[in-house]
Each structure stands twice: as C-alpha cells, then as structure tokens.
Design an enzyme around this catalytic site. Structure first.
Site, PDB file in Angstrom:
ATOM      1  N   GLU A   3       0.847  -1.180   0.000  1.00  0.00           N
ATOM      2  CA  GLU A   3       0.000   0.000   0.000  1.00  0.00           C
ATOM      3  C   GLU A   3       0.895   1.247   0.000  1.00  0.00           C
ATOM      4  O   GLU A   3       2.094   1.194   0.269  1.00  0.00           O
ATOM      5  CB  GLU A   3      -0.885  -0.005   1.249  1.00  0.00           C
ATOM      6  CG  GLU A   3      -1.604  -1.311   1.508  1.00  0.00           C
ATOM      7  CD  GLU A   3      -2.851  -1.510   0.677  1.00  0.00           C
ATOM      8  OE1 GLU A   3      -3.548  -0.531   0.391  1.00  0.00           O
ATOM      9  OE2 GLU A   3      -3.143  -2.661   0.323  1.00  0.00           O
ATOM     10  N   ASN A 167      -4.987  -3.319  -2.083  1.00  0.00           N
ATOM     11  CA  ASN A 167      -6.129  -4.195  -1.855  1.00  0.00           C
ATOM     12  C   ASN A 167      -6.687  -4.090  -0.431  1.00  0.00           C
ATOM     13  O   ASN A 167      -7.884  -4.234  -0.212  1.00  0.00           O
ATOM     14  CB  ASN A 167      -5.739  -5.649  -2.150  1.00  0.00           C
ATOM     15  CG  ASN A 167      -6.916  -6.466  -2.633  1.00  0.00           C
ATOM     16  OD1 ASN A 167      -7.816  -5.952  -3.303  1.00  0.00           O
ATOM     17  ND2 ASN A 167      -6.930  -7.743  -2.295  1.00  0.00           N
ATOM     18  N   ARG A 253      -7.891 -10.544  -7.428  1.00  0.00           N
ATOM     19  CA  ARG A 253      -7.393 -10.324  -6.072  1.00  0.00           C
ATOM     20  C   ARG A 253      -8.486 -10.685  -5.072  1.00  0.00           C
ATOM     21  O   ARG A 253      -9.676 -10.445  -5.318  1.00  0.00           O
ATOM     22  CB  ARG A 253      -6.982  -8.863  -5.864  1.00  0.00           C
ATOM     23  CG  ARG A 253      -5.951  -8.372  -6.855  1.00  0.00           C
ATOM     24  CD  ARG A 253      -5.531  -6.959  -6.547  1.00  0.00           C
ATOM     25  NE  ARG A 253      -4.736  -6.388  -7.621  1.00  0.00           N
ATOM     26  CZ  ARG A 253      -4.117  -5.217  -7.555  1.00  0.00           C
ATOM     27  NH1 ARG A 253      -4.221  -4.491  -6.460  1.00  0.00           N
ATOM     28  NH2 ARG A 253      -3.420  -4.766  -8.566  1.00  0.00           N
TER      29      ARG A 253
END
Length: 267
Positions: A3, A167, A253
C-alpha cells in the site's frame, strides 16, 4: 502489492540513510544498468510517488533511479558493518551505499535510471498522491466519477484516479462507505458527496498509518486480530455486526465484504 503507506515508509528509510551523502558503493544488477556506476555522486533525496520510489542523484543535470516494488520487492537499509538480509544474493537488484549505510533492493521488478527532468514519463499518469504534496480530494473524486459504470473497488485501485490505495485499503474503504466493492461508482448514494468522503477517508487512513510500521490499523481497535474491519477476515465475524465476512475475487485479487453492513451487487 504494498500500500502507499508502506512505500512512504520505505522512502523515508532510504532518504534518512542516503540523502545528502556521497555514494561510495553502486551496483545495479539489471542488464540495462549493469555498467552504470554512481559512485562519487550525491543522493539528493528519495521520494515516494504513489507506489513508485524516486531516488534523485546529482550529476548530468540530475538523475533519478526509479523503482517499483509490486508484489515482492523490498528495499532494506543496513548499517555499513551489518550483515544483509532480505533474501538470497541472487535476488538483489540494486545496491547503493554510503560510508555509514547500505541500501539493498531485493526482487525489484522495475529498476531504471532516467533524467530527473523526465520523471513524468514514469509517474506522470498517476492521480493525486494520497501522501504527497499534490493531494487533492476533489480531483480524486472527479477521477472516480469519470467512469460511473466502473465497480468502486476497481476504481479505487486504479492509480490514475488516486495514487496509493492497495487491496487492503480498497476493502476497508468500501466497508466504511457501506457498499460492496462491485457497486458501480455512479450508483453510490449521492455519488458526488460519497466520492469526496471516500477520498478524504483514504487520505486520513493512509496518513494515520505512516507511523505504525507494518501493523496497519483502520478500526482504531488495539486488540489483537481486530485492526481491520473486513480485509483478511473471511468467515470470521464482522467487527460491527457479527455476520461472517465473505470473500471473492475481484480483478484476480481476494476481496472481502460484510453481507449485512455493505449493500450492492456481489459475485
């Protein structure tokens, strides 16, 4: 893929170790850069741009070593006399050293050297950076709304809309918005207002987590196993309502949502 807050922390470590210091060790282990020698130059700064790392180096009008971690890459920083760790030697793609520290890049899928003036060639397509000086919630919201038929989860992950969400934050932001990741952006409750609030929430969450190391927290709960609302909690109780969290793939994902707290389409 890390991230934006993880990349921000990596840039901070590299900057602290390298910036303002002469490069005394240089080894770029990719075919295109194998003959490049940066020793004698000075590292000016290391900045994150979304999920990209830009290491700016003096000389030749300014050079930038551009790297991207993608799924498995990592930059580790060691004291000059410290044994390296982070993977086997054959996975090392870059080494930059000073008299006091050595930065070692493992499994870097993207590594290239370009003129600093040409950085837009590799990061110019990115939307507002959630952790950068160019952050603009209104612009990010407008980018999300530009494709109203697109699923919110996919739109949040598109770095051209806003840079830095991965994600984990995708799942958490959809939970906070009370909609499933498959909800079209144009079908959000009051899309104009909701997208601005989502952008603002993303900025607050990533900013709050820049100082927490890898122990990411979106709930504010400090108890073990309760740091995230839905991500990674498949079949476990939702922290808000107790309903088992569900999981399904979105764009290859794993994606998580609470079927009670989040409304909208699902697979």
């Amino acid at each position: 893929m890390p991230e934006g807050d993880s990349v921000w922390r990596a840039a901070a470590r590299l900057h602290a170790a390298l910036a303002g210091r002469e490069v005394t060790l240089s080894d770029l282990r990719t075919p295109r850069l194998a003959t490049v020698d940066l020793t004698g130059r000075t590292t000016l700064d290391v900045i994150p741009r979304g999920k990209h790392l830009l290491t700016r180096i003096s000389g030749d009008g300014g050079l930038t070593l551009h790297s991207h971690l993608r799924m498995d890459g990592a930059w580790n920083v060691f004291a000059a006399d410290e044994k390296w760790h982070g993977g086997p030697a054959y996975e090392i793609r870059a080494i930059l050293g000073t008299e006091s520290h050595t930065a070692v890049g493992y499994r870097l899928p993207v590594l290239e050297l370009l003129r600093t003036a040409d950085e837009d060639r590799v990061v110019g397509h990115l939307g507002p950076d959630l952790l950068g000086p160019d952050w603009d919630a209104a612009k990010a919201a407008a980018n999300l709304l530009a494709a109203p038929e697109r699923a919110l989860g996919e739109a949040l992950l598109d770095q051209r809309n806003l840079a830095g969400i991965g994600n984990v934050y995708k799942a958490e932001l959809c939970f906070l918005a009370g909609v499933t990741p498959w909800t079209p952006v144009g079908q959000l409750p009051d899309p104009d207002t909701t997208t601005v609030r989502l952008a603002g929430a993303a900025h607050r969450l990533l900013s709050a987590n820049t100082g927490r190391g890898e122990t990411r927290n979106t709930t504010g709960i400090r108890r073990h196993g309760q740091a995230l609302f839905v991500y990674g909690r498949a079949h476990r109780p939702c922290l808000r309502c107790g309903t088992p969290v569900r999981q399904a793939p979105q764009d290859d994902r794993p994606t998580y949502w609470c079927p009670r707290c989040q409304s909208g389409p699902t697979p």
